[in-house]
Design a protein around this motif. Structure first.
Motif, PDB file in Angstrom:
ATOM      1  N   GLY A   6       0.824  -1.202   0.000  1.00 36.15           N
ATOM      2  CA  GLY A   6       0.000   0.000   0.000  1.00 36.15           C
ATOM      3  C   GLY A   6       0.853   1.245   0.000  1.00 36.15           C
ATOM      4  O   GLY A   6       2.082   1.180   0.084  1.00 36.15           O
ATOM      5  N   ASN A   7       0.206   2.390  -0.110  1.00 40.93           N
ATOM      6  CA  ASN A   7       0.922   3.660  -0.097  1.00 40.93           C
ATOM      7  C   ASN A   7       1.727   3.783   1.191  1.00 40.93           C
ATOM      8  O   ASN A   7       1.220   3.498   2.272  1.00 40.93           O
ATOM      9  N   ASP A   8       2.974   4.235   1.059  1.00 42.42           N
ATOM     10  CA  ASP A   8       3.834   4.380   2.221  1.00 42.42           C
ATOM     11  C   ASP A   8       3.373   5.560   3.083  1.00 42.42           C
ATOM     12  O   ASP A   8       3.016   6.615   2.558  1.00 42.42           O
ATOM     13  N   ARG A   9       3.377   5.317   4.383  1.00 39.13           N
ATOM     14  CA  ARG A   9       3.058   6.368   5.350  1.00 39.13           C
ATOM     15  C   ARG A   9       3.472   5.874   6.724  1.00 39.13           C
ATOM     16  O   ARG A   9       3.583   4.668   6.946  1.00 39.13           O
ATOM     17  N   PRO A  10       3.719   6.779   7.651  1.00 36.77           N
ATOM     18  CA  PRO A  10       4.078   6.352   9.010  1.00 36.77           C
ATOM     19  C   PRO A  10       2.932   5.575   9.669  1.00 36.77           C
ATOM     20  O   PRO A  10       1.754   5.877   9.444  1.00 36.77           O
ATOM     21  N   GLY A  11       3.273   4.585  10.472  1.00 36.52           N
ATOM     22  CA  GLY A  11       2.294   3.870  11.280  1.00 36.52           C
ATOM     23  C   GLY A  11       1.815   2.543  10.728  1.00 36.52           C
ATOM     24  O   GLY A  11       1.104   1.816  11.426  1.00 36.52           O
ATOM     25  N   ILE A  12       2.186   2.201   9.496  1.00 34.03           N
ATOM     26  CA  ILE A  12       1.687   0.941   8.927  1.00 34.03           C
ATOM     27  C   ILE A  12       2.162  -0.254   9.754  1.00 34.03           C
ATOM     28  O   ILE A  12       1.363  -1.122  10.125  1.00 34.03           O
ATOM     29  N   ILE A  13       3.448  -0.305  10.061  1.00 41.17           N
ATOM     30  CA  ILE A  13       3.981  -1.439  10.817  1.00 41.17           C
ATOM     31  C   ILE A  13       3.368  -1.476  12.216  1.00 41.17           C
ATOM     32  O   ILE A  13       3.000  -2.546  12.710  1.00 41.17           O
ATOM     33  N   ASP A  14       3.215  -0.317  12.822  1.00 35.38           N
ATOM     34  CA  ASP A  14       2.599  -0.240  14.152  1.00 35.38           C
ATOM     35  C   ASP A  14       1.195  -0.836  14.119  1.00 35.38           C
ATOM     36  O   ASP A  14       0.856  -1.703  14.926  1.00 35.38           O
ATOM     37  N   ASN A  15       0.378  -0.401  13.168  1.00 34.17           N
ATOM     38  CA  ASN A  15      -1.008  -0.864  13.102  1.00 34.17           C
ATOM     39  C   ASN A  15      -1.114  -2.343  12.737  1.00 34.17           C
ATOM     40  O   ASN A  15      -1.920  -3.079  13.324  1.00 34.17           O
ATOM     41  N   LEU A  16      -0.304  -2.788  11.776  1.00 31.20           N
ATOM     42  CA  LEU A  16      -0.362  -4.186  11.358  1.00 31.20           C
ATOM     43  C   LEU A  16       0.155  -5.111  12.467  1.00 31.20           C
ATOM     44  O   LEU A  16      -0.463  -6.134  12.771  1.00 31.20           O
ATOM     45  N   SER A  17       1.259  -4.742  13.109  1.00 30.92           N
ATOM     46  CA  SER A  17       1.790  -5.583  14.180  1.00 30.92           C
ATOM     47  C   SER A  17       0.854  -5.600  15.391  1.00 30.92           C
ATOM     48  O   SER A  17       0.756  -6.611  16.087  1.00 30.92           O
ATOM     49  N   LYS A  18       0.139  -4.499  15.637  1.00 28.91           N
ATOM     50  CA  LYS A  18      -0.840  -4.471  16.730  1.00 28.91           C
ATOM     51  C   LYS A  18      -1.978  -5.449  16.457  1.00 28.91           C
ATOM     52  O   LYS A  18      -2.409  -6.180  17.353  1.00 28.91           O
ATOM     53  N   ALA A  19      -2.457  -5.481  15.211  1.00 28.46           N
ATOM     54  CA  ALA A  19      -3.530  -6.411  14.852  1.00 28.46           C
ATOM     55  C   ALA A  19      -3.075  -7.858  15.048  1.00 28.46           C
ATOM     56  O   ALA A  19      -3.839  -8.702  15.539  1.00 28.46           O
ATOM     57  N   ILE A  20      -1.837  -8.143  14.702  1.00 25.94           N
ATOM     58  CA  ILE A  20      -1.306  -9.496  14.879  1.00 25.94           C
ATOM     59  C   ILE A  20      -1.202  -9.822  16.371  1.00 25.94           C
ATOM     60  O   ILE A  20      -1.637 -10.883  16.815  1.00 25.94           O
ATOM     61  N   PHE A  21      -0.676  -8.879  17.151  1.00 24.17           N
ATOM     62  CA  PHE A  21      -0.561  -9.065  18.599  1.00 24.17           C
ATOM     63  C   PHE A  21      -1.937  -9.201  19.255  1.00 24.17           C
ATOM     64  O   PHE A  21      -2.150 -10.074  20.103  1.00 24.17           O
ATOM     65  N   ASP A  22      -2.885  -8.345  18.859  1.00 26.91           N
ATOM     66  CA  ASP A  22      -4.238  -8.386  19.431  1.00 26.91           C
ATOM     67  C   ASP A  22      -4.939  -9.710  19.155  1.00 26.91           C
ATOM     68  O   ASP A  22      -5.834 -10.108  19.904  1.00 26.91           O
ATOM     69  N   ASN A  23      -4.551 -10.396  18.072  1.00 28.44           N
ATOM     70  CA  ASN A  23      -5.136 -11.697  17.741  1.00 28.44           C
ATOM     71  C   ASN A  23      -4.295 -12.849  18.296  1.00 28.44           C
ATOM     72  O   ASN A  23      -4.431 -13.991  17.855  1.00 28.44           O
ATOM     73  N   GLU A  24      -3.427 -12.513  19.273  1.00 26.62           N
ATOM     74  CA  GLU A  24      -2.635 -13.508  19.989  1.00 26.62           C
ATOM     75  C   GLU A  24      -1.722 -14.318  19.074  1.00 26.62           C
ATOM     76  O   GLU A  24      -1.519 -15.521  19.264  1.00 26.62           O
ATOM     77  N   CYS A  25      -1.177 -13.641  18.068  1.00 23.54           N
ATOM     78  CA  CYS A  25      -0.222 -14.269  17.158  1.00 23.54           C
ATOM     79  C   CYS A  25       1.121 -13.563  17.304  1.00 23.54           C
ATOM     80  O   CYS A  25       1.213 -12.502  17.915  1.00 23.54           O
ATOM     81  N   ASN A  26       2.153 -14.157  16.721  1.00 25.89           N
ATOM     82  CA  ASN A  26       3.506 -13.641  16.863  1.00 25.89           C
ATOM     83  C   ASN A  26       4.202 -13.604  15.505  1.00 25.89           C
ATOM     84  O   ASN A  26       4.129 -14.568  14.740  1.00 25.89           O
ATOM     85  N   ILE A  27       4.890 -12.502  15.218  1.00 25.33           N
ATOM     86  CA  ILE A  27       5.672 -12.388  13.986  1.00 25.33           C
ATOM     87  C   ILE A  27       6.989 -13.121  14.211  1.00 25.33           C
ATOM     88  O   ILE A  27       7.739 -12.780  15.120  1.00 25.33           O
ATOM     89  N   THR A  28       7.262 -14.133  13.376  1.00 29.91           N
ATOM     90  CA  THR A  28       8.492 -14.901  13.528  1.00 29.91           C
ATOM     91  C   THR A  28       9.549 -14.537  12.494  1.00 29.91           C
ATOM     92  O   THR A  28      10.729 -14.805  12.699  1.00 29.91           O
ATOM     93  N   ASP A  29       9.142 -13.941  11.380  1.00 28.13           N
ATOM     94  CA  ASP A  29      10.083 -13.544  10.338  1.00 28.13           C
ATOM     95  C   ASP A  29       9.418 -12.444   9.526  1.00 28.13           C
ATOM     96  O   ASP A  29       8.190 -12.438   9.364  1.00 28.13           O
ATOM     97  N   SER A  30      10.218 -11.505   9.019  1.00 26.04           N
ATOM     98  CA  SER A  30       9.621 -10.426   8.230  1.00 26.04           C
ATOM     99  C   SER A  30      10.631  -9.786   7.294  1.00 26.04           C
ATOM    100  O   SER A  30      11.836  -9.835   7.531  1.00 26.04           O
ATOM    101  N   ARG A  31      10.110  -9.199   6.241  1.00 25.34           N
ATOM    102  CA  ARG A  31      10.867  -8.374   5.298  1.00 25.34           C
ATOM    103  C   ARG A  31       9.981  -7.177   5.003  1.00 25.34           C
ATOM    104  O   ARG A  31       8.795  -7.345   4.701  1.00 25.34           O
ATOM    105  N   MET A  32      10.548  -5.992   5.081  1.00 23.54           N
ATOM    106  CA  MET A  32       9.788  -4.770   4.832  1.00 23.54           C
ATOM    107  C   MET A  32      10.648  -3.817   4.026  1.00 23.54           C
ATOM    108  O   MET A  32      11.847  -3.720   4.257  1.00 23.54           O
ATOM    109  N   THR A  33      10.006  -3.087   3.109  1.00 26.83           N
ATOM    110  CA  THR A  33      10.743  -2.100   2.328  1.00 26.83           C
ATOM    111  C   THR A  33       9.789  -1.102   1.706  1.00 26.83           C
ATOM    112  O   THR A  33       8.582  -1.340   1.645  1.00 26.83           O
ATOM    113  N   VAL A  34      10.343   0.004   1.264  1.00 30.29           N
ATOM    114  CA  VAL A  34       9.590   0.983   0.493  1.00 30.29           C
ATOM    115  C   VAL A  34      10.152   0.946  -0.922  1.00 30.29           C
ATOM    116  O   VAL A  34      11.366   1.057  -1.127  1.00 30.29           O
ATOM    117  N   LEU A  35       9.286   0.732  -1.895  1.00 27.90           N
ATOM    118  CA  LEU A  35       9.655   0.706  -3.310  1.00 27.90           C
ATOM    119  C   LEU A  35       8.856   1.796  -4.002  1.00 27.90           C
ATOM    120  O   LEU A  35       7.626   1.705  -4.063  1.00 27.90           O
TER     121      LEU A  35
END
Length: 179
Positions: free
Chosen positions: A14-43
């Motif tokens: 999606g369009n780059d903007r501040p807060g995407i990782i915060d919001n997405l990781s919160k949704a994962i945490f709120d659903n009692e899941c855990n991020i075990t591996d990740s890759r992130m970039t702006v293209l």
């Protein structure tokens, strides 16, 4: 007692903007899941992320059910797919590949073709282009991690790879990854 691990791979764009990782990781945490591996970039102006998420089967199901709402809320296109933990391949040797050259079309394709023809899997790759210091000449760099089958003679492969790169005017290094 060992538990069966459950995994979900999530791809979001999606369009780059501040807060995407915060919001997405919160949704994962709120659903009692855990991020075990990740890759992130702006293209360009787009933010892209790949996540491997672990959770109980029911918590992953809740997260999957939440995806349409997350897409709407975060302005992302999200794809999720169940997967399994990758089994370690004991017969693969991890090697790093670094390539730098003048920027021109086809570099990634030629490198991928070389490794494919040698039955070598590209496990990770990052590319970038930049202006050379002092001259501003357009340059291109590639960093890869490859898994070389243990039955391949490394010195022969290295020689073939460097000759291949020389024929394309690419500066290259193929070295073992030290653990």
């Amino acid at each position: 007692m060992p538990t069966n691990k459950n995994y979900l791979v999530i791809s979001a764009l999606g369009n780059d903007r501040p807060g995407i990782i915060d919001n997405l990781s919160k949704a994962i945490f709120d659903n009692e899941c855990n991020i075990t591996d990740s890759r992130m970039t702006v293209l360009g102006g787009e933010f892209a992320i790949l996540l491997m998420v672990e959770g109980q089967w029911n918590t992953l199901s809740k997260l999957e059910d939440a995806i349409p709402g997350l897409e709407q809320e975060l302005g992302l296109t999200i794809i999720a797919k169940r997967t399994e933990e990758r089994s370690a391949a004991a017969d693969l040797l991890p090697y790093g590949v670094e390539v730098v050259s003048l920027d021109h079309p086809g570099i990634v394709h030629h490198l991928a073709s070389f490794f494919s023809q040698h039955h070598i899997n590209i496990e990770d790759m990052a590319t970038s282009n930049y202006a050379a210091a002092h001259t501003g000449t357009p340059m291109f760099s590639v960093h890869m991690t490859v898994g070389i089958p243990a039955d391949i003679h490394i010195s022969t492969l290295r020689k073939e790879f460097l000759e291949f790169c020389d024929s394309l005017n690419l500066d290259a290094v193929l070295e073992p990854i030290k653990g």
